[in-house]
Design a protein around this motif. Structure first.
Motif, PDB file in Angstrom:
ATOM      1  N   LYS A  99      78.886 -67.165  15.875  1.00 44.82           N
ATOM      2  CA  LYS A  99      77.708 -66.605  16.541  1.00 44.82           C
ATOM      3  C   LYS A  99      77.042 -65.490  15.737  1.00 44.82           C
ATOM      4  CE  LYS A  99      79.213 -67.401  21.303  1.00 44.82           C
ATOM      5  NZ  LYS A  99      79.714 -66.704  22.495  1.00 44.82           N
ATOM      6  N   LEU A 100      77.726 -64.968  14.708  1.00 46.27           N
ATOM      7  CA  LEU A 100      77.158 -63.875  13.911  1.00 46.27           C
ATOM      8  C   LEU A 100      75.877 -64.324  13.213  1.00 46.27           C
ATOM      9  CD1 LEU A 100      80.335 -62.361  12.243  1.00 46.27           C
ATOM     10  CD2 LEU A 100      78.964 -61.332  14.041  1.00 46.27           C
ATOM     11  N   ARG A 101      74.916 -63.412  13.151  1.00 43.67           N
ATOM     12  CA  ARG A 101      73.647 -63.703  12.468  1.00 43.67           C
ATOM     13  C   ARG A 101      73.408 -62.673  11.378  1.00 43.67           C
ATOM     14  NH1 ARG A 101      69.761 -63.712  17.547  1.00 43.67           N
ATOM     15  NH2 ARG A 101      68.336 -63.142  15.909  1.00 43.67           N
ATOM     16  N   SER A 102      73.010 -63.131  10.219  1.00 49.93           N
ATOM     17  CA  SER A 102      72.720 -62.213   9.116  1.00 49.93           C
ATOM     18  C   SER A 102      71.333 -61.603   9.340  1.00 49.93           C
ATOM     19  CB  SER A 102      72.749 -62.957   7.781  1.00 49.93           C
ATOM     20  OG  SER A 102      71.630 -63.805   7.668  1.00 49.93           O
ATOM     21  N   PRO A 103      71.058 -60.450   8.719  1.00 51.96           N
ATOM     22  CA  PRO A 103      69.734 -59.839   8.855  1.00 51.96           C
ATOM     23  C   PRO A 103      68.611 -60.771   8.376  1.00 51.96           C
ATOM     24  CG  PRO A 103      71.260 -58.290   7.856  1.00 51.96           C
ATOM     25  CD  PRO A 103      71.975 -59.593   7.981  1.00 51.96           C
ATOM     26  N   TYR A 104      68.916 -61.631   7.406  1.00 51.33           N
ATOM     27  CA  TYR A 104      67.917 -62.574   6.880  1.00 51.33           C
ATOM     28  C   TYR A 104      67.571 -63.622   7.930  1.00 51.33           C
ATOM     29  CZ  TYR A 104      69.625 -60.287   2.716  1.00 51.33           C
ATOM     30  OH  TYR A 104      70.009 -59.343   1.820  1.00 51.33           O
ATOM     31  N   ASP A 105      68.589 -64.107   8.672  1.00 48.95           N
ATOM     32  CA  ASP A 105      68.346 -65.071   9.752  1.00 48.95           C
ATOM     33  C   ASP A 105      67.473 -64.456  10.836  1.00 48.95           C
ATOM     34  OD1 ASP A 105      69.951 -66.924   8.479  1.00 48.95           O
ATOM     35  OD2 ASP A 105      71.727 -66.505   9.711  1.00 48.95           O
ATOM     36  N   VAL A 106      67.800 -63.218  11.222  1.00 49.41           N
ATOM     37  CA  VAL A 106      67.055 -62.529  12.274  1.00 49.41           C
ATOM     38  C   VAL A 106      65.605 -62.332  11.843  1.00 49.41           C
ATOM     39  CG1 VAL A 106      66.872 -60.390  13.615  1.00 49.41           C
ATOM     40  CG2 VAL A 106      69.110 -61.388  13.162  1.00 49.41           C
ATOM     41  N   ALA A 107      65.401 -61.896  10.596  1.00 49.16           N
ATOM     42  CA  ALA A 107      64.047 -61.671  10.083  1.00 49.16           C
ATOM     43  C   ALA A 107      63.247 -62.975  10.063  1.00 49.16           C
ATOM     44  CB  ALA A 107      64.108 -61.073   8.679  1.00 49.16           C
ATOM     45  N   ARG A 132      62.289 -63.982  13.651  1.00 47.49           N
ATOM     46  CA  ARG A 132      61.251 -63.113  14.223  1.00 47.49           C
ATOM     47  C   ARG A 132      59.941 -63.191  13.450  1.00 47.49           C
ATOM     48  NH1 ARG A 132      64.622 -57.524  15.266  1.00 47.49           N
ATOM     49  NH2 ARG A 132      66.211 -58.415  16.640  1.00 47.49           N
ATOM     50  N   GLY A 133      59.992 -63.743  12.247  1.00 50.30           N
ATOM     51  CA  GLY A 133      58.790 -63.835  11.426  1.00 50.30           C
ATOM     52  C   GLY A 133      58.388 -62.509  10.809  1.00 50.30           C
ATOM     53  N   VAL A 134      59.351 -61.648  10.507  1.00 53.48           N
ATOM     54  CA  VAL A 134      59.065 -60.355   9.897  1.00 53.48           C
ATOM     55  C   VAL A 134      59.898 -60.182   8.633  1.00 53.48           C
ATOM     56  CG1 VAL A 134      58.466 -59.255  12.096  1.00 53.48           C
ATOM     57  CG2 VAL A 134      60.819 -59.187  11.303  1.00 53.48           C
ATOM     58  N   LYS A 135      59.640 -59.080   7.912  1.00 50.58           N
ATOM     59  CA  LYS A 135      60.430 -58.769   6.715  1.00 50.58           C
ATOM     60  C   LYS A 135      61.788 -58.201   7.118  1.00 50.58           C
ATOM     61  CE  LYS A 135      56.596 -57.999   3.640  1.00 50.58           C
ATOM     62  NZ  LYS A 135      55.458 -57.116   3.524  1.00 50.58           N
ATOM     63  N   VAL A 136      62.770 -58.310   6.208  1.00 48.99           N
ATOM     64  CA  VAL A 136      64.130 -57.832   6.488  1.00 48.99           C
ATOM     65  C   VAL A 136      64.131 -56.347   6.766  1.00 48.99           C
ATOM     66  CG1 VAL A 136      66.470 -57.635   5.562  1.00 48.99           C
ATOM     67  CG2 VAL A 136      65.148 -59.685   5.118  1.00 48.99           C
ATOM     68  N   SER A 137      63.308 -55.562   6.059  1.00 51.33           N
ATOM     69  CA  SER A 137      63.269 -54.112   6.284  1.00 51.33           C
ATOM     70  C   SER A 137      62.824 -53.773   7.710  1.00 51.33           C
ATOM     71  CB  SER A 137      62.318 -53.460   5.279  1.00 51.33           C
ATOM     72  OG  SER A 137      61.023 -54.021   5.407  1.00 51.33           O
ATOM     73  N   LYS A 138      62.021 -54.629   8.311  1.00 51.68           N
ATOM     74  CA  LYS A 138      61.543 -54.417   9.680  1.00 51.68           C
ATOM     75  C   LYS A 138      62.672 -54.601  10.707  1.00 51.68           C
ATOM     76  CE  LYS A 138      57.668 -54.046  12.208  1.00 51.68           C
ATOM     77  NZ  LYS A 138      57.004 -52.784  12.316  1.00 51.68           N
ATOM     78  N   VAL A 139      63.659 -55.436  10.375  1.00 49.15           N
ATOM     79  CA  VAL A 139      64.788 -55.692  11.284  1.00 49.15           C
ATOM     80  C   VAL A 139      65.605 -54.420  11.490  1.00 49.15           C
ATOM     81  CG1 VAL A 139      66.975 -56.959  11.538  1.00 49.15           C
ATOM     82  CG2 VAL A 139      64.944 -58.130  10.685  1.00 49.15           C
ATOM     83  N   PHE A 140      65.724 -53.588  10.450  1.00 47.61           N
ATOM     84  CA  PHE A 140      66.559 -52.388  10.519  1.00 47.61           C
ATOM     85  C   PHE A 140      65.834 -51.200  11.129  1.00 47.61           C
ATOM     86  CE2 PHE A 140      68.593 -54.865   7.120  1.00 47.61           C
ATOM     87  CZ  PHE A 140      69.857 -54.962   7.684  1.00 47.61           C
ATOM     88  N   GLU A 141      64.539 -51.317  11.386  1.00 45.74           N
ATOM     89  CA  GLU A 141      63.787 -50.223  12.009  1.00 45.74           C
ATOM     90  C   GLU A 141      64.012 -50.231  13.511  1.00 45.74           C
ATOM     91  OE1 GLU A 141      59.687 -50.523  11.058  1.00 45.74           O
ATOM     92  OE2 GLU A 141      59.999 -50.294   8.929  1.00 45.74           O
TER      93      GLU A 141
END
Length: 170
Positions: free
Chosen positions: A149-157, A160-169
């Motif tokens: 079930k784990l998702r990497s930040p790249y999968d989440v980005a 969501r259709g955003v950049k990886v840096s936006k995921v951590f904000e």
């Protein structure tokens, strides 16, 4: 989503760990027949893990069957600097497992069957708690479920259709 993570690493990369060996008995007309049931975890130490069950009259044969079964059930999970990317709950039957990322130097804080899965998968720093059944079969399957079930930040980005840096904000 979890099914697309099945992979096939080379046989030489995989390490194996025996988690549980059980002597089981079948009662026949002529007496008792003993056999062995082995529960094994295999992994490459780099985010790939699998579990298998083997049964045979001989210990070494049951372990070999379990390893073959485990190689057929491999799953890949994301890792981030030796730990997992986020907290996750896994469940299988009555086995419930909670895994949390940990800072560098923490080590694998987990018990029994869960420790075997996390170590063989290559996780170096993690906090884990088994909350339900202590049955090693269900604990291993719940741990693998949590890792799936784990998702990497790249999968989440990407989702969501955003950049990886936006995921951590935020």
């Amino acid at each position: 989503m979890a099914d697309n993570r099945r992979i096939k690493p080379t046989e030489s990369d995989l390490k194996e760990k025996l988690v549980n060996l059980n002597r089981v008995t079948k009662v026949n007309k002529g007496g008792r027949t003993f056999s062995f049931s082995a529960l094994v975890v295999v992994g490459d130490g780099n985010g790939t893990v699998g579990h298998g069950l083997g049964k045979a009259r001989d210990v070494s044969e049951s372990i070999a069957k379990a390893v073959d079964d485990a190689k057929k059930n491999l799953v890949k999970f994301p890792m981030n600097k030796g730990t997992i990317p986020h907290e996750q709950l896994g469940k299988y039957g009555a086995g419930k497992v909670l895994i949390k990322p940990a800072s560098d130097g923490t080590g694998v804080i987990a018990g029994g069957a869960m420790r075997a899965v996390l170590e063989i998968g290559g996780v170096q720093n993690v906090l884990a708690k088994s909350q339900g059944s202590s049955n090693p079969h269900n604990v291993i399957k719940a741990t693998v479920d949590a890792l799936k079930k784990l998702r990497s930040p790249y999968d989440v980005a990407r989702q969501r259709g955003v950049k990886v840096s936006k995921v951590f904000e935020g």
